[in-house]
Design a protein around this motif. Structure first.
Motif, PDB file in Angstrom:
ATOM      1  N   VAL A  60       0.878  -1.170   0.000  1.00  0.00           N
ATOM      2  CA  VAL A  60       0.000   0.000   0.000  1.00  0.00           C
ATOM      3  C   VAL A  60       0.914   1.218   0.000  1.00  0.00           C
ATOM      4  CG1 VAL A  60      -2.047  -1.031   1.017  1.00  0.00           C
ATOM      5  CG2 VAL A  60      -0.226  -0.227   2.523  1.00  0.00           C
ATOM      6  N   ASP A  61       0.619   2.187  -0.851  1.00  0.00           N
ATOM      7  CA  ASP A  61       1.564   3.266  -1.100  1.00  0.00           C
ATOM      8  C   ASP A  61       0.819   4.584  -1.268  1.00  0.00           C
ATOM      9  OD1 ASP A  61       3.349   5.086  -2.617  1.00  0.00           O
ATOM     10  OD2 ASP A  61       4.689   3.358  -2.627  1.00  0.00           O
ATOM     11  N   MET A  65      -0.852   5.586  -4.818  1.00  0.00           N
ATOM     12  CA  MET A  65      -2.217   5.073  -4.801  1.00  0.00           C
ATOM     13  C   MET A  65      -3.178   6.063  -4.154  1.00  0.00           C
ATOM     14  SD  MET A  65      -1.474   1.209  -3.430  1.00  0.00           S
ATOM     15  CE  MET A  65      -0.462   0.037  -4.332  1.00  0.00           C
ATOM     16  N   ASP A  66      -4.401   6.102  -4.662  1.00  0.00           N
ATOM     17  CA  ASP A  66      -5.420   6.921  -4.003  1.00  0.00           C
ATOM     18  C   ASP A  66      -6.051   6.129  -2.856  1.00  0.00           C
ATOM     19  OD1 ASP A  66      -7.366   5.198  -5.106  1.00  0.00           O
ATOM     20  OD2 ASP A  66      -7.670   6.493  -6.836  1.00  0.00           O
ATOM     21  N   THR A  69      -7.997   2.915  -3.758  1.00  0.00           N
ATOM     22  CA  THR A  69      -7.147   1.760  -4.062  1.00  0.00           C
ATOM     23  C   THR A  69      -6.603   1.146  -2.783  1.00  0.00           C
ATOM     24  OG1 THR A  69      -6.521   2.640  -6.228  1.00  0.00           O
ATOM     25  CG2 THR A  69      -5.043   1.023  -5.235  1.00  0.00           C
ATOM     26  N   ILE A  70      -6.150   1.998  -1.872  1.00  0.00           N
ATOM     27  CA  ILE A  70      -5.627   1.478  -0.603  1.00  0.00           C
ATOM     28  C   ILE A  70      -6.717   0.759   0.178  1.00  0.00           C
ATOM     29  CG2 ILE A  70      -4.668   2.166   1.632  1.00  0.00           C
ATOM     30  CD1 ILE A  70      -3.184   4.426   0.084  1.00  0.00           C
ATOM     31  N   LEU A 238      -8.892  -1.777  -8.248  1.00  0.00           N
ATOM     32  CA  LEU A 238      -7.633  -1.301  -8.797  1.00  0.00           C
ATOM     33  C   LEU A 238      -7.830  -0.811 -10.224  1.00  0.00           C
ATOM     34  CD1 LEU A 238      -5.260  -4.133  -7.553  1.00  0.00           C
ATOM     35  CD2 LEU A 238      -5.637  -1.904  -6.534  1.00  0.00           C
ATOM     36  N   HIS A 261       0.171  -6.897  -6.021  1.00  0.00           N
ATOM     37  CA  HIS A 261      -1.153  -6.374  -6.356  1.00  0.00           C
ATOM     38  C   HIS A 261      -1.334  -6.238  -7.868  1.00  0.00           C
ATOM     39  CE1 HIS A 261       1.023  -2.483  -6.600  1.00  0.00           C
ATOM     40  NE2 HIS A 261       0.036  -2.103  -7.390  1.00  0.00           N
ATOM     41  N   ALA A 433       0.931   1.979 -10.169  1.00  0.00           N
ATOM     42  CA  ALA A 433      -0.473   2.358 -10.445  1.00  0.00           C
ATOM     43  C   ALA A 433      -0.509   3.381 -11.567  1.00  0.00           C
ATOM     44  CB  ALA A 433      -1.117   2.940  -9.180  1.00  0.00           C
ATOM     45  N   ASP A 435      -2.561   6.862 -12.834  1.00  0.00           N
ATOM     46  CA  ASP A 435      -3.456   7.906 -12.373  1.00  0.00           C
ATOM     47  C   ASP A 435      -4.822   7.729 -12.997  1.00  0.00           C
ATOM     48  OD1 ASP A 435      -1.487   9.010 -10.870  1.00  0.00           O
ATOM     49  OD2 ASP A 435      -1.313  10.874 -11.989  1.00  0.00           O
TER      50      ASP A 435
END
Length: 436
Positions: A60-61, A65-66, A69-70, A238, A261, A433, A435
């Motif tokens: 998870v980032d 990531m928005d 997504t998380i 995702l 992921h 990911a 955007d």
């Protein structure tokens, strides 16, 4: 509701991974289902998490990531008894410029999800100052809650007593103190830990770490400090488009850096993954419609890859009619040549003109935002791709048409643009990911 915790520290190299694995295995031995996550762009640690828990771990980032997504990714922990998120670097370490939902810092995830933090503190060379550091981390950001501290590598009972007293005076719980114990040290190489799949004794090492930590840490107190987390339904999944319907994916010790992921998202979207091993001299499956070479350690296997004629010729034939993409190490193998650490040059696939050298080592590290100037598998021109670059190879030549305009996290344009030629494309960053 699962008990949830973030395992973090003031800096890298303090023992976050070892403690995470030990706690996960110790609680699993008690009959609890444990789900791990990795905060930040690390494609090695999730495999260790899976070895400890028997459940797949994902990254998870907050930079890439928005929140949706998380939320989607962490929702897999909803049926676990315990959720552990292992941080990267220090608790508040991220980039200077905010990304999609944060700076990439572990603290972003802790605050976003409301998960308390367990700090691993290594008080080597200090005593009461360790309490000042822990108190500073506790108070630095109001939305981040500290559950307590585990001391690692304490020198003696007297040393432990000094640090404990100071932490108690600061109102910080001490769950336990670990003396030095070489038997639970995880071996490392230049890009991080030696991968879990390369360590035949990894199960025994994690078992020993669990035994050692259970002997010195109050596991019940740690669990009591956890938050009671109720997963929120994610509004979306995702945003990942598979590069093809049937994907030939290089997978072996030379090609193993891949975010879990991404692979799960490809499969969830209906793609079929057909693995092959370049080190075993295998060519991509002829029935696949795209070939993907992830990163890894090709510099450690350059001579064998150069000698594997079936792999290289099969890859070239594949690329005559279908797209082939390489990330970092995979990109290097798609190039014309790779010079190893001994200064010996090895011929690679030659689908791109890229030439790289591991003999001339220079670290390239950081988040990347790429705006595609041309299509690559799964993505159209103009797409904004977020990823992370980490390698020590130097570019000797990058003569082909750039694939993208690539910026670092501050917005500065960088030279590692990726390349394209015919059906072949490559990038030095690992895709996390796109955007939305």
């Amino acid at each position: 509701m699962p008990a949830s915790l973030v395992i973090s520290a003031p800096a890298s190299g303090v023992g976050k991974t070892t403690l995470t694995l030990a706690l996960a295995r110790a609680w699993r031995k008690r009959g609890l289902n444990v789900q791990c996550f990795k905060s930040g762009p690390d494609y090695i640690d999730p495999a260790f998490h899976a070895a400890a828990t028997g459940r797949a771990s994902v990254n998870v980032d907050s930079w890439a990531m928005d929140r949706g997504t998380i939320a989607h990714l962490v929702s897999r922990g909803g049926n676990a008894d315990v959720v552990l998120a292992e941080g990267s670097m220090g608790l508040f370490d991220g980039v200077a410029a905010r990304g999609v939902s944060g700076t990439g810092a572990t603290a972003d995830i802790a605050e976003m999800l409301g998960w308390p933090v367990v700090l691993v503190i290594d008080p080597s060379g200090q005593a009461q100052t360790a309490a000042a550091i822990a108190a500073g981390l506790r108070d630095y950001r109001a939305g981040v809650r500290l559950g307590g501290v585990v001391l690692n590598r304490v020198a003696s009972p007297r040393h432990e007593d000094l640090v404990r007293r100071a932490l108690n005076e600061a109102g910080i719980k001490v769950f336990g103190a670990l003396p030095r114990h070489a038997e639970i040290s995880l071996p490392k190489r230049h890009l991080g830990l030696v991968q879990a799949e390369e360590q035949a004794e990894i199960g025994k090492l994690i078992d020993e770490a669990a035994r050692f930590v259970a002997e010195h840490v109050d596991l019940d107190a740690v669990l009591h400090s956890a938050g009671q987390w109720s997963p929120q339904a994610a509004a979306n999944g995702l945003n990942v488009t598979p590069p093809g319907q049937r994907i030939a994916l290089a997978r072996d010790a030379a090609f193993s850096f891949f975010y879990p992921h991404m692979l799960e998202a490809w499969r969830a979207a209906g793609a079929e993954i057909v693995p092959f091993s370049p080190l075993a001299n295998e060519a991509p499956d002829a029935s696949a419609d795209v070939c993907w070479l992830p990163g890894g350690y090709p510099e450690l296997h350059a001579a064998k890859l150069a000698a594997n004629a079936r792999f290289r010729s099969g890859l070239r034939v594949f690329a005559e009619t279908r797209p082939v993409h390489g990330e970092c190490g995979g990109y290097m193998v798609l190039g014309a040549g790779l010079t190893d650490a001994d200064g010996i040059s090895h011929e690679m696939a030659g689908l791109l003109g890229l030439e790289t050298s591991f003999a001339k080592r220079r670290m390239h590290l950081g988040y990347r935002l790429a705006e595609l100037a041309a299509p690559m598998p799964g993505h159209q021109p103009g797409a904004r791709l977020r990823g992370h670059e980490f390698h020590y190879s130097t570019i000797l030549a990058q003569p082909d048409t750039p694939l993208a305009v690539v910026h670092d996290a501050t917005g500065a344009v960088i030279a590692e643009t990726g390349s394209r030629r015919g059906h072949a494309t490559g990038t030095f960053f690992h895709l996390i990911a796109e955007d939305r």
